[in-house]
Design a protein around this motif. Structure first.
Motif, PDB file in Angstrom:
ATOM      1  N   LEU A 515       0.821  -1.208   0.000  1.00 59.09           N
ATOM      2  CA  LEU A 515       0.000   0.000   0.000  1.00 59.09           C
ATOM      3  C   LEU A 515       0.855   1.258   0.000  1.00 59.09           C
ATOM      4  CD1 LEU A 515      -2.898  -0.954   2.455  1.00 59.09           C
ATOM      5  CD2 LEU A 515      -3.023  -0.744  -0.026  1.00 59.09           C
ATOM      6  N   THR A 516       2.027   1.191   0.614  1.00 58.71           N
ATOM      7  CA  THR A 516       2.898   2.370   0.624  1.00 58.71           C
ATOM      8  C   THR A 516       3.443   2.693  -0.768  1.00 58.71           C
ATOM      9  OG1 THR A 516       4.826   0.978   1.156  1.00 58.71           O
ATOM     10  CG2 THR A 516       3.582   1.909   3.001  1.00 58.71           C
ATOM     11  N   LYS A 517       3.482   1.704  -1.656  1.00 57.10           N
ATOM     12  CA  LYS A 517       3.985   1.927  -3.017  1.00 57.10           C
ATOM     13  C   LYS A 517       2.900   2.434  -3.969  1.00 57.10           C
ATOM     14  CE  LYS A 517       7.443  -1.732  -2.472  1.00 57.10           C
ATOM     15  NZ  LYS A 517       8.001  -2.998  -3.011  1.00 57.10           N
ATOM     16  N   TRP A 518       1.687   2.475  -3.487  1.00 55.79           N
ATOM     17  CA  TRP A 518       0.562   2.917  -4.324  1.00 55.79           C
ATOM     18  C   TRP A 518       0.441   4.425  -4.236  1.00 55.79           C
ATOM     19  CZ3 TRP A 518      -5.152   0.949  -3.543  1.00 55.79           C
ATOM     20  CH2 TRP A 518      -5.893   1.246  -4.691  1.00 55.79           C
ATOM     21  N   GLY A 519       0.280   5.073  -5.380  1.00 55.13           N
ATOM     22  CA  GLY A 519       0.186   6.523  -5.412  1.00 55.13           C
ATOM     23  C   GLY A 519      -1.148   7.037  -4.899  1.00 55.13           C
ATOM     24  N   PRO A 520      -1.318   8.352  -4.834  1.00 53.13           N
ATOM     25  CA  PRO A 520      -2.565   8.956  -4.347  1.00 53.13           C
ATOM     26  C   PRO A 520      -3.742   8.592  -5.243  1.00 53.13           C
ATOM     27  CG  PRO A 520      -0.781  10.563  -4.397  1.00 53.13           C
ATOM     28  CD  PRO A 520      -0.280   9.359  -5.126  1.00 53.13           C
ATOM     29  N   GLN A 521      -4.899   8.447  -4.600  1.00 48.51           N
ATOM     30  CA  GLN A 521      -6.148   8.139  -5.308  1.00 48.51           C
ATOM     31  C   GLN A 521      -7.212   9.151  -4.889  1.00 48.51           C
ATOM     32  OE1 GLN A 521      -6.316   5.694  -7.669  1.00 48.51           O
ATOM     33  NE2 GLN A 521      -4.131   5.385  -7.276  1.00 48.51           N
ATOM     34  N   PRO A 522      -7.155  10.361  -5.422  1.00 47.46           N
ATOM     35  CA  PRO A 522      -8.054  11.425  -4.938  1.00 47.46           C
ATOM     36  C   PRO A 522      -9.518  11.229  -5.305  1.00 47.46           C
ATOM     37  CG  PRO A 522      -6.791  12.176  -6.842  1.00 47.46           C
ATOM     38  CD  PRO A 522      -6.234  10.843  -6.466  1.00 47.46           C
ATOM     39  N   LYS A 523      -9.826  10.396  -6.321  1.00 52.78           N
ATOM     40  CA  LYS A 523     -11.207  10.216  -6.751  1.00 52.78           C
ATOM     41  C   LYS A 523     -11.826   8.911  -6.266  1.00 52.78           C
ATOM     42  CE  LYS A 523     -10.774  13.023 -10.932  1.00 52.78           C
ATOM     43  NZ  LYS A 523     -11.006  13.085 -12.402  1.00 52.78           N
ATOM     44  N   LEU A 524     -11.080   8.106  -5.554  1.00 51.87           N
ATOM     45  CA  LEU A 524     -11.581   6.801  -5.111  1.00 51.87           C
ATOM     46  C   LEU A 524     -12.654   6.993  -4.043  1.00 51.87           C
ATOM     47  CD1 LEU A 524     -11.165   3.763  -5.506  1.00 51.87           C
ATOM     48  CD2 LEU A 524      -9.516   3.822  -3.625  1.00 51.87           C
ATOM     49  N   ARG A 525     -13.847   6.383  -4.279  1.00 55.25           N
ATOM     50  CA  ARG A 525     -14.971   6.542  -3.355  1.00 55.25           C
ATOM     51  C   ARG A 525     -15.398   5.230  -2.713  1.00 55.25           C
ATOM     52  NH1 ARG A 525     -19.850   9.621  -5.961  1.00 55.25           N
ATOM     53  NH2 ARG A 525     -20.381   9.777  -3.734  1.00 55.25           N
ATOM     54  N   SER A 526     -15.136   4.106  -3.364  1.00 53.99           N
ATOM     55  CA  SER A 526     -15.562   2.809  -2.834  1.00 53.99           C
ATOM     56  C   SER A 526     -14.406   1.823  -2.980  1.00 53.99           C
ATOM     57  CB  SER A 526     -16.800   2.308  -3.586  1.00 53.99           C
ATOM     58  OG  SER A 526     -17.380   1.196  -2.953  1.00 53.99           O
ATOM     59  N   LEU A 527     -13.946   1.272  -1.854  1.00 53.83           N
ATOM     60  CA  LEU A 527     -12.760   0.422  -1.846  1.00 53.83           C
ATOM     61  C   LEU A 527     -13.074  -0.907  -1.179  1.00 53.83           C
ATOM     62  CD1 LEU A 527      -9.699  -0.026  -2.239  1.00 53.83           C
ATOM     63  CD2 LEU A 527      -9.344   1.140  -0.055  1.00 53.83           C
ATOM     64  N   GLY A 528     -12.783  -2.007  -1.873  1.00 53.72           N
ATOM     65  CA  GLY A 528     -13.021  -3.337  -1.341  1.00 53.72           C
ATOM     66  C   GLY A 528     -11.727  -4.026  -0.943  1.00 53.72           C
ATOM     67  N   LEU A 529     -11.605  -4.332   0.350  1.00 53.42           N
ATOM     68  CA  LEU A 529     -10.427  -5.035   0.869  1.00 53.42           C
ATOM     69  C   LEU A 529     -10.864  -6.196   1.754  1.00 53.42           C
ATOM     70  CD1 LEU A 529      -8.130  -1.995   1.813  1.00 53.42           C
ATOM     71  CD2 LEU A 529      -7.917  -3.494  -0.181  1.00 53.42           C
ATOM     72  N   SER A 530     -11.816  -6.977   1.299  1.00 55.35           N
ATOM     73  CA  SER A 530     -12.328  -8.099   2.085  1.00 55.35           C
ATOM     74  C   SER A 530     -11.459  -9.337   1.869  1.00 55.35           C
ATOM     75  CB  SER A 530     -13.771  -8.403   1.686  1.00 55.35           C
ATOM     76  OG  SER A 530     -14.617  -7.291   1.958  1.00 55.35           O
ATOM     77  N   TYR A 531     -11.591 -10.285   2.805  1.00 56.96           N
ATOM     78  CA  TYR A 531     -10.934 -11.593   2.718  1.00 56.96           C
ATOM     79  C   TYR A 531      -9.414 -11.468   2.605  1.00 56.96           C
ATOM     80  CZ  TYR A 531     -15.751 -12.900   1.823  1.00 56.96           C
ATOM     81  OH  TYR A 531     -17.107 -13.056   1.915  1.00 56.96           O
ATOM     82  N   ILE A 532      -8.846 -10.551   3.395  1.00 63.78           N
ATOM     83  CA  ILE A 532      -7.389 -10.407   3.489  1.00 63.78           C
ATOM     84  C   ILE A 532      -7.058 -10.534   4.977  1.00 63.78           C
ATOM     85  CG2 ILE A 532      -5.384  -9.023   2.821  1.00 63.78           C
ATOM     86  CD1 ILE A 532      -7.181  -7.486   0.921  1.00 63.78           C
ATOM     87  N   PRO A 533      -6.958 -11.745   5.489  1.00 65.47           N
ATOM     88  CA  PRO A 533      -6.911 -11.941   6.950  1.00 65.47           C
ATOM     89  C   PRO A 533      -5.670 -11.375   7.622  1.00 65.47           C
ATOM     90  CG  PRO A 533      -6.502 -14.010   5.789  1.00 65.47           C
ATOM     91  CD  PRO A 533      -6.923 -13.028   4.754  1.00 65.47           C
ATOM     92  N   ASP A 534      -4.578 -11.175   6.900  1.00 63.46           N
ATOM     93  CA  ASP A 534      -3.334 -10.727   7.529  1.00 63.46           C
ATOM     94  C   ASP A 534      -3.080  -9.230   7.364  1.00 63.46           C
ATOM     95  OD1 ASP A 534      -2.769 -13.347   8.334  1.00 63.46           O
ATOM     96  OD2 ASP A 534      -1.832 -13.809   6.400  1.00 63.46           O
ATOM     97  N   LEU A 535      -4.009  -8.511   6.775  1.00 68.76           N
ATOM     98  CA  LEU A 535      -3.837  -7.068   6.585  1.00 68.76           C
ATOM     99  C   LEU A 535      -4.288  -6.331   7.842  1.00 68.76           C
ATOM    100  CD1 LEU A 535      -3.082  -4.763   4.663  1.00 68.76           C
ATOM    101  CD2 LEU A 535      -5.446  -4.798   3.811  1.00 68.76           C
ATOM    102  N   GLU A 536      -3.404  -5.537   8.414  1.00 70.10           N
ATOM    103  CA  GLU A 536      -3.687  -4.846   9.665  1.00 70.10           C
ATOM    104  C   GLU A 536      -4.570  -3.620   9.432  1.00 70.10           C
ATOM    105  OE1 GLU A 536      -2.943  -5.847  12.585  1.00 70.10           O
ATOM    106  OE2 GLU A 536      -1.574  -7.503  12.102  1.00 70.10           O
ATOM    107  N   LEU A 537      -5.415  -3.330  10.438  1.00 67.75           N
ATOM    108  CA  LEU A 537      -6.289  -2.166  10.344  1.00 67.75           C
ATOM    109  C   LEU A 537      -5.497  -0.867  10.308  1.00 67.75           C
ATOM    110  CD1 LEU A 537      -9.188  -3.130  12.798  1.00 67.75           C
ATOM    111  CD2 LEU A 537      -9.128  -3.345  10.311  1.00 67.75           C
ATOM    112  N   GLN A 538      -4.368  -0.811  11.009  1.00 71.33           N
ATOM    113  CA  GLN A 538      -3.564   0.412  11.012  1.00 71.33           C
ATOM    114  C   GLN A 538      -3.045   0.733   9.620  1.00 71.33           C
ATOM    115  OE1 GLN A 538      -3.254  -2.201  13.001  1.00 71.33           O
ATOM    116  NE2 GLN A 538      -2.499  -1.679  15.071  1.00 71.33           N
ATOM    117  N   ASP A 539      -2.657  -0.296   8.853  1.00 76.07           N
ATOM    118  CA  ASP A 539      -2.165  -0.057   7.497  1.00 76.07           C
ATOM    119  C   ASP A 539      -3.271   0.455   6.585  1.00 76.07           C
ATOM    120  OD1 ASP A 539       0.362  -0.952   8.273  1.00 76.07           O
ATOM    121  OD2 ASP A 539      -0.123  -3.044   7.786  1.00 76.07           O
ATOM    122  N   ILE A 540      -4.471  -0.080   6.755  1.00 80.63           N
ATOM    123  CA  ILE A 540      -5.599   0.388   5.945  1.00 80.63           C
ATOM    124  C   ILE A 540      -5.918   1.835   6.269  1.00 80.63           C
ATOM    125  CG2 ILE A 540      -8.040   0.024   5.439  1.00 80.63           C
ATOM    126  CD1 ILE A 540      -7.646  -2.929   6.130  1.00 80.63           C
TER     127      ILE A 540
END
Length: 718
Positions: A515-540
């Motif tokens: 996620l740190t390598k991903w650039g800015p997304q100023p127009k993103l309104r709906s984001l799906g990050l389901s079924y990723i059991p090892d992804l921490e809430l702080q990183d999101i």
């Protein structure tokens, strides 16, 4: 009121057009369910209350009431009332077929003959109102002469109406000849066009430039531009299995009959409840329209093809005058009839000829004719169709699916979720003229991470994508690897452009580092990050706060060890945390840092806005149960199926701005509270972060649907 009744017909028509336009979804969308009620009109968009558009039943009821005012309002509202048709009940469907096609054959022929005779009478009267014929001593005599001239032109050697359909006078010599209804008479559409041509020819001979009114067609099929079966059901009618099989309401013959009466149709939606009616003749009527249907030796606007199994030239002439489709939705169509029809359609018109020495002579002759066509012109294409949904069409073989999709070179919206799409299709699609804005490849088990990565990075067709779903779950996980994701985040044009509005990477191996390598997304309104059991809430939370502050909808189903259960042997789930820990983790790591204004000095209070727009979080049902009744303004809203969301009921779009802390008596907050109290007893159109692409209106993944389409979008887990 009397002043309105005296308005010119053009003004009444414009008023009705605005009423119809009020029911078309407006952009940008508020992403919220449509609130039913009298909330006025929105002052700016997006708008949750008042909603950006009227519900379809409200528009239909308004236009229906206008049709009952007087004749002028009826003529103005009728075209808009019939412009969009949603088939709902079996009996209303039968009534619709009867109204559009004219009923049974004998009654149909009789009504057609009467309508044509009335049309000739009306056109003659309208013509003499603007010009006078030489030697006419009275209006009746002038009308009689006009009718005689029209009938002579129709029955002449160059006329398109054969002489045998004109019945000579039986008892009254002064009476003009009448059109007689016969089974061998030309199609009604051809008769109507012949009358118009005949009147125009007579008018040009008498007075050049004379305006000739259009022939009145009493049937409403010419007004219809949109028809779908999204709300059609036969469940609950207490019909036996035998009746359901042998006495179907929606049959191929009926669908074909109404399609023949819809020359301006541009959008068609089918469902699994009527896919048994999608026969080969129905598919021919849908796709072989406009420039895609022409007779050999006749010029056309584009490359076309003649159906080898239709010998009647009138079908080609009629279809050549029809508009081509712009949107088709075949969501969930898996019946044997549909699969066989689509396979034959593709083999006949779209696929190269395959040699088969075991075929019969008739089939061999057909293959030879196809071979000549493909060698001369290549496969048939449909350049007008821009939006296509094949979600859940699991029974179509890959080679048939590939040929069918590649026949549409102008696609902007494409939904291939849960199909047998293969890497070959993405490879070939990337080299075509397609320029996609919305793409759905959810749960496509035959795709590989390499082919998806290559398509999104290198294909010009994917460079302008604004809505993308690569959704996967625990049953059908995403084929992407961590390396593939990092390359997508840094190299794919749709990820680096910052134009994404909707994105779903559920079950992909997203990590905090990627996620740190991903650039800015100023127009993103709906984001799906389901079924990723090892992804921490702080990183999101850090990614949304730093690079995607405008995200409103966030899905976290079975994501993060703080929210979900751990699975052990035998399918037994053991909670990783208690209910209190789940609630604290969600509020402290997601809601507080993203949805709460930063603290200010008590001595110098300053009004500040929350750092992000997050207001809806989708969670799994076990997690929602552990949250209990919610906290503060955050409430649980369940769909009609197995999905649920944790929603800030006091946040919504008002006057083009996202407002938090709406008062308790605000209409939108009251509507959200009502949905929360319903505990899942809601319509199928209630929900957020759609799983199905809306194609009939072109709203894509940000669109809203109800009925069966709404259930697929918001109720079903997959």
């Amino acid at each position: 009121m009397s002043a309105i009744l005296r308005c010119p017909s053009e003004l009444l028509f414009i008023i009705c057009s605005h009423i119809y336009a009020a029911g078309i979804p407006a952009a940008p969308s508020s992403l919220d369910p449509v609130a039913l009620g009298d909330y006025g009109i929105p002052t700016a968009l997006p708008s949750s209350v008042a909603p950006s558009h009227w519900p379809e039943p409200v528009v239909r009821k308004t236009l229906t009431n206008l049709c009952l005012v007087n004749h002028a309002w009826h003529e103005a509202a009728k075209p808009w009332l019939w412009r969009r048709i949603e088939v709902r009940l079996p009996r209303s469907w039968l009534a619709l077929v009867d109204e559009i096609t004219g009923g049974e054959d004998e009654q149909n022929a009789e009504r057609t003959a009467i309508a044509i005779e009335q049309s000739i009478q009306a056109v003659a009267e309208a013509a003499i109102a603007t010009t006078a014929m030489a030697g006419a001593s009275s209006d009746e005599e002038a009308v009689k002469k006009w009718k005689e001239c029209i009938l002579q032109t129709l029955a002449g050697p160059d006329g398109s109406v054969p002489p045998e359909v004109l019945t000579p006078p039986a008892s009254r010599d002064p009476s003009p000849r009448r059109l007689r209804a016969k089974s061998k008479s030309p199609g009604r559409w051809k008769l109507m066009r012949s009358i118009s041509d005949a009147v125009q020819d007579i008018a040009d001979r008498n007075e050049f430039g004379l305006y000739v009114p259009r022939v009145h067609d009493p049937r409403p099929g010419r007004f219809i531009q949109h028809i779908d079966f999204n709300h059609f059901r036969t469940i609950g009618m207490r019909r036996s299995v035998e009746e359901g099989v042998n006495s179907r309401f929606v049959t191929g013959q009926r669908v074909e009959a109404i399609l023949k009466e819809m020359p301006h149709l541009t959008a068609f939606g089918a469902t699994e409840y009527m896919d048994g009616a999608l026969t080969l003749p129905v598919l021919n009527e849908l796709f072989l329209r406009g420039s895609s249907s022409r007779v050999p030796g006749r010029p056309s606007r584009g490359r076309g093809l003649v159906e080898p199994n239709i010998s009647d030239e009138e079908d080609h002439e009629r279809r050549r005058d029809c508009n081509e489709l712009e949107a088709v939705d075949f969501t969930g169509c898996v019946s044997v009839v549909f699969v066989s029809a689509l396979t034959e359609f593709v083999d006949t018109h779209l696929s190269p000829v395959i040699n088969d020495t075991n075929g019969e002579d008739r089939r061999e002759e057909r293959r030879l004719r196809r071979a000549v066509h493909f060698e001369r012109d290549g496969p048939l294409t449909f350049p007008s169709l821009r939006r296509l949904s094949l979600r859940g069409v699991k029974s179509i073989q890959p080679h048939v699916l590939n040929s069918f999709v590649l026949a549409f070179p102008s696609l902007t919206h494409l939904d291939l979720s849960a199909t047998r799409v293969t890497p070959d299709l993405l490879t070939t699609l990337g080299d075509t003229s397609v320029r996609l804005r919305s793409l759905s490849l959810a749960r496509c088990i035959r795709l590989t991470g390499e082919c998806i990565k290559t398509f999104l990075i290198q294909a010009p067709a994917a460079a302008q994508i604004q809505e993308l779903t690569l959704y996967g779950d625990q049953t059908f996980p995403s084929p992407l690897s961590t390396e593939d994701l990092e390359e997508l985040f840094t190299l794919a044009p749709c990820f680096t452009s910052g134009e994404l509005i909707y994105l779903d990477l559920s079950s992909s191996p997203v990590t905090g580092e990627s996620l740190t390598k991903w650039g800015p997304q100023p127009k993103l309104r709906s984001l799906g990050l389901s079924y990723i059991p090892d992804l921490e809430l702080q990183d999101i939370a850090k990614f949304i706060k730093d690079k995607a502050q405008n995200v409103e909808i966030l899905t976290l189903v079975s994501t993060s060890p703080d929210l979900e259960s751990s699975r052990t042997g035998g399918g037994i789930e053991i909670p990783r945390s208690t209910a209190r820990h789940t609630s604290l983790a969600l509020h402290s790591k997601i809601i507080s840092p993203l949805c709460t204004p930063p603290l200010t000095s008590i001595l110098e209070p300053v009004a500040t806005e929350p750092p992000t727009r997050v207001r809806v979080i989708e969670l799994s049902m076990p997690t929602l149960v552990r949250l209990g009744a919610g906290a503060g303004t955050w409430r649980i809203i369940r769909s009609k199926g197995g999905r649920g969301w944790y929603v800030d009921t006091a946040a919504g779009w008002v006057g083009g701005e996202l407002v938090r802390g709406l008062p308790c008596n605000h209409p939108f907050r009251m509507e959200m509270t009502r949905l929360a109290d319903a505990n899942g007893n809601v319509s199928s159109g209630v929900g957020w972060h759609a799983r199905k692409m809306e194609v009939l209106h072109g709203c894509g993944m940000s669109g809203r649907e109800d009925g069966l389409y709404g259930a697929v979008s918001f109720a079903y887990q997959g």
